[in-house]
Design an enzyme around this catalytic site. Structure first.
Site, PDB file in Angstrom:
ATOM      1  N   HIS B 329       0.843  -1.080  -0.082  1.00 38.43           N
ATOM      2  CA  HIS B 329      -0.066   0.065   0.047  1.00 38.43           C
ATOM      3  C   HIS B 329       0.826   1.320   0.051  1.00 38.43           C
ATOM      4  CE1 HIS B 329      -3.241  -2.767   1.110  1.00 38.43           C
ATOM      5  NE2 HIS B 329      -3.977  -1.807   0.442  1.00 38.43           N
ATOM      6  N   GLY B 330       1.816   1.241   0.644  1.00 34.50           N
ATOM      7  CA  GLY B 330       2.896   2.526   0.490  1.00 34.50           C
ATOM      8  C   GLY B 330       4.171   2.429   1.275  1.00 34.50           C
TER       9      GLY B 330
END
Lengths: 291, 477
Positions: B329-330
């Site tokens: 996701h990041g």
């Protein structure tokens, strides 16, 4: 045939109910959560004024004072007037005092302006919104308000529905495209095209008051930014003619002369967007730096 | 270009008309046009990053063609690794480079060494890189696993990689599902087109009406959480759960609907996760394309490899799986924490694989209302998921722990943002009505009811459409 007719009526009624419902939801004001919204704008302005009283009384300090309603304090983050002037003031050794507050009226601005000790090194930048000004000041407005109160209840309810306001905004846009004027029988049209002699006299008195200030005054006349104006048409509008014929030391900035391409936050809302704010800010700075 | 923009409103009808009326003569024309449209769609955001997609396309096209030609398993594996290293290298540089450098600097500064951050770079994260990277990798992996024949048609392959409806935020398509459709001439199907339009409408509603209306309230609460009591923080977390669900599933619905209008069926990405009865069911209904990708290409192969190892190795595989999901996701510890938090609920499955009962049907199946048991199960699952989203939404790990601490130990329900509750009720109402037909919404409704619902959704979208629209949350991934 009758069945079809019934269906169309159902869709038509549903359409208006859905519009009303959607707008009510969109503009539902969570006062309970955003408790700041409960405080009347004038009280907020008073608070800002009191917080800056010490600086306002300082006769030595150079001050840049911003006064006006929501056209000056619309939340645009780093693109807002507040941020831009703050930066400019710190670079040029001015004390920046922001007395702009959404929801305030011209009479509030007048009252706080008159409380500010007037020094020669003050720069006042004042926002002026024609459609608000006449609504606030005019006798017509009071008459209209009384008329509203006495007019049939149902008519008022319908007139103030989201659907009707939405329709009016659409008609304004269509009208300005087709006949280059705001839609007939609206306060927007009246305030810009034919404000009436009393309103212009009030405006003239206010300008004379500003003209007598010892500091430098720049008046920004914010025509609603959601329209593109036609100057050939505007030269016949009483308000525009009035401002063009003023002969005093006031620096007056008519916003359509700076940016005239429907650059508002959205098509229904007259507030300036980032692009408009940037251009008008640059123009104000040019005026300040001209002397 | 984003779906909820005026540009897309003009772009897509034009693409639709040209696609079906001008470029419909043969497959080559259709795919060439898809390719051009996709590059325009992506280039509208930043044309410079088209080169990355193009490079990735060339590498995987060549690797894909050459894997079957190799005479030994070893050489095939070597080629596969070339593709994986290239794709993950690009992703790692653009998405994770600064994260690793900053983490090293933080680590050293915690033991007294003050390193200057001269190694950090001002890198722009190319939109959708996490999505198309995994899509291209699925192609080469499936060829290596002999599940798929490589294609020699470069234009069609490029169209598969850059297919604009799902290019920037998924669903992360498998080559085995999308490529065969791209390699076959599409014929217009009226029913498919109508369903596509309805999905676009429903997706727009979720994004423009629900997610974008909840966003300012969520931002206010998460950015000033120290000023609020636990009750308000609970509401903020609940609102965020609905916001991210509507934001992301809304995008997926628009992507699936847009593809349907072009005659292509994308995989279902969200299957009403709000009505999950346990956390395992939630992950089978939430972001299905991404979780199934990691399950098929990482979790199962590792589990198979270590099938005879003890529980501790299986536990490590599970932790790695959720670590990757979070990290995908990041580049932030909060996402890793989000993954590891969910991992906790799967630890019992290492010891008792049937710990969570497999639920294949929706709640209240063949009934109007769910049973009390189902209702309680859904509520508990939702609370677990909502707590997890606090990690996801917070700026830092520390923020998330303080937020959670206040949520649990400073119970004060003031002030209450009521507005969001209305939006949530509307969403639950519609989702509950649609839940049995995820790809055929408004199915089994009478004609007049269908028209009225469409009218309501349309009016709400138009009224809520704003010039200052927030981007889709998953664009940043």
């Amino acid at each position: 045939m009758l069945k079809n007719f019934k269906s169309y009526i159902t869709y038509f009624v549903a359409f208006f109910v859905f519009i009303e419902m959607s707008f009510s939801l969109k503009y539902f004001n969570d006062y309970n959560f955003y408790q700041e919204n409960i405080i009347p704008p004038k009280i907020k302005l008073e608070k800002k004024f009191n917080e800056n009283l010490l600086f306002l009384n300082d006769s030595i300090q150079k001050k840049l004072i911003l006064i006006g309603a929501s056209y000056f304090d619309y939340p645009l983050g780093k693109d807002s007037y507040d941020e831009r002037f703050k930066e400019w003031a710190s670079q040029n050794e001015y004390k920046f005092i922001n007395l702009s507050q959404g929801g305030t009226k011209v009479e509030d601005h007048y009252s706080f302006l008159s409380k500010i000790p007037d020094y020669v090194n003050n720069i006042y930048i004042i926002s002026y919104i024609p459609t608000n000004v006449f609504r606030d000041y005019s006798e017509d407005h009071q008459n209209t308000s009384q008329l509203k109160e006495s007019s049939p209840h149902l008519f008022n309810i319908i007139k103030n529905t989201h659907s009707m306001r939405f329709l009016k905004d659409i008609l304004h846009q269509v009208s300005i495209k087709l006949i280059k004027q705001p839609f007939y029988s609206t306060s927007t049209r009246k305030s810009m095209i034919n404000p009436g002699i009393n309103n212009l006299n009030n405006l003239n008195n206010f300008l004379n008051y500003l003209n007598d200030k010892r500091g430098k005054v720049i008046l920004v006349v914010n025509f609603p930014f959601n329209f593109k104006y036609d100057f050939d048409e505007m030269v016949d509008w009483d308000l525009y003619k009035f401002f063009k014929n003023i002969d005093n030391k006031l620096k007056i900035i008519l916003t359509p002369e700076i940016i005239n391409s429907s650059e508002s936050v959205n098509w229904r809302n007259g507030h300036p967007n980032s692009k408009s704010v940037k251009k008008i800010f640059n123009e104000i700075v040019n005026e300040i730096e001209a002397n | 270009m984003i779906f909820n923009s005026v540009e897309f409103l003009l772009f897509f009808p034009l693409v639709f008309v040209l696609y079906w009326f001008v470029f419909n003569k043969n497959l080559k024309n259709q795919n060439l046009f898809i390719l051009i449209s996709s590059y325009v769609f992506y280039g509208w955001w930043d044309y410079r990053f088209l080169s990355l997609i193009f490079l990735s396309t060339i590498v995987d096209y060549l690797v894909g063609l050459n894997i079957p030609k190799q005479d030994s398993e070893k050489k095939q594996k070597l080629l596969l690794w070339c593709s994986v290293i290239f794709n993950l290298g690009v992703l790692g540089f653009f998405k994770y480079y600064n994260f690793f450098i900053e983490s090293w600097i933080d680590l050293f500064s915690s033991i007294g060494y003050d390193l200057k951050s001269v190694w950090t770079l001002n890198i722009i994260l190319p939109v959708g890189i996490s999505f198309y990277t995994f899509q291209t990798m699925s192609y080469t992996i499936d060829i290596y696993r002999k599940k798929l024949e490589p294609t020699k048609d470069f234009i069609s392959f490029s169209s598969f990689i850059s297919f604009f409806p799902q290019l920037v935020a998924g669903p992360v398509e498998r080559a085995t599902n999308l490529l065969p459709q791209i390699l076959k001439k599409r014929e217009f199907n009226y029913e498919q087109g109508v369903q596509g339009l309805l999905l676009i409408l429903w997706g727009m509603f979720k994004k423009v009406v629900i997610a974008d209306s909840l966003a300012p309230i969520v931002n206010e609460i998460f950015e000033n959480y120290e000023n609020f009591g636990g009750g308000t923080l609970w509401l903020g977390a609940i609102y965020f759960s609905f916001q991210i669900y509507c934001d992301f599933s809304g995008y997926s619905d628009i992507a699936i609907g847009t593809s349907k209008l072009l005659g292509v069926e994308l995989m279902t990405n969200f299957n009403y996760p709000l009505f999950s009865r346990n956390i395992s069911e939630f992950w089978r209904r939430w972001h299905i394309s991404m979780t199934s990708w990691f399950t098929d290409y990482i979790y199962y192969p590792l589990k198979l490899k270590f099938r005879d190892s003890g529980a501790s190795i299986n536990l490590l595989v599970l932790v790695l799986y959720f670590f990757i999901i979070g990290f995908w996701h990041g580049a932030n510890w909060t996402y890793i924490m989000f993954g590891l938090y969910h991992c906790l609920f799967f630890v019992p499955t290492v010891f008792y694989p049937k710990f969570y009962k497999l639920k294949t049907q929706q709640i209240a199946f063949n009934k109007t209302v769910p049973s009390i048991k189902e209702f309680i199960q859904v509520l508990i699952t939702f609370i677990i998921v909502t707590i997890g989203f606090v990690f996801f939404r917070s700026e830092t790990i520390m923020d998330s722990f303080i937020y959670l601490n206040q949520m649990f130990f400073e119970m004060d329900l003031s002030p209450v943002p009521i507005k969001g509750i209305f939006y949530i009720l509307i969403l639950i109402f519609f989702d509950y009505r649609f839940k049995n037909h995820p790809r055929k919404i408004l199915n089994n409704f009478s004609a007049i009811h269908t028209r009225l619902w469409i009218l309501l959704l349309l009016v709400m979208i138009v009224v809520h459409f704003s010039d200052n629209k927030p981007d889709f949350i998953y664009f940043q991934f």
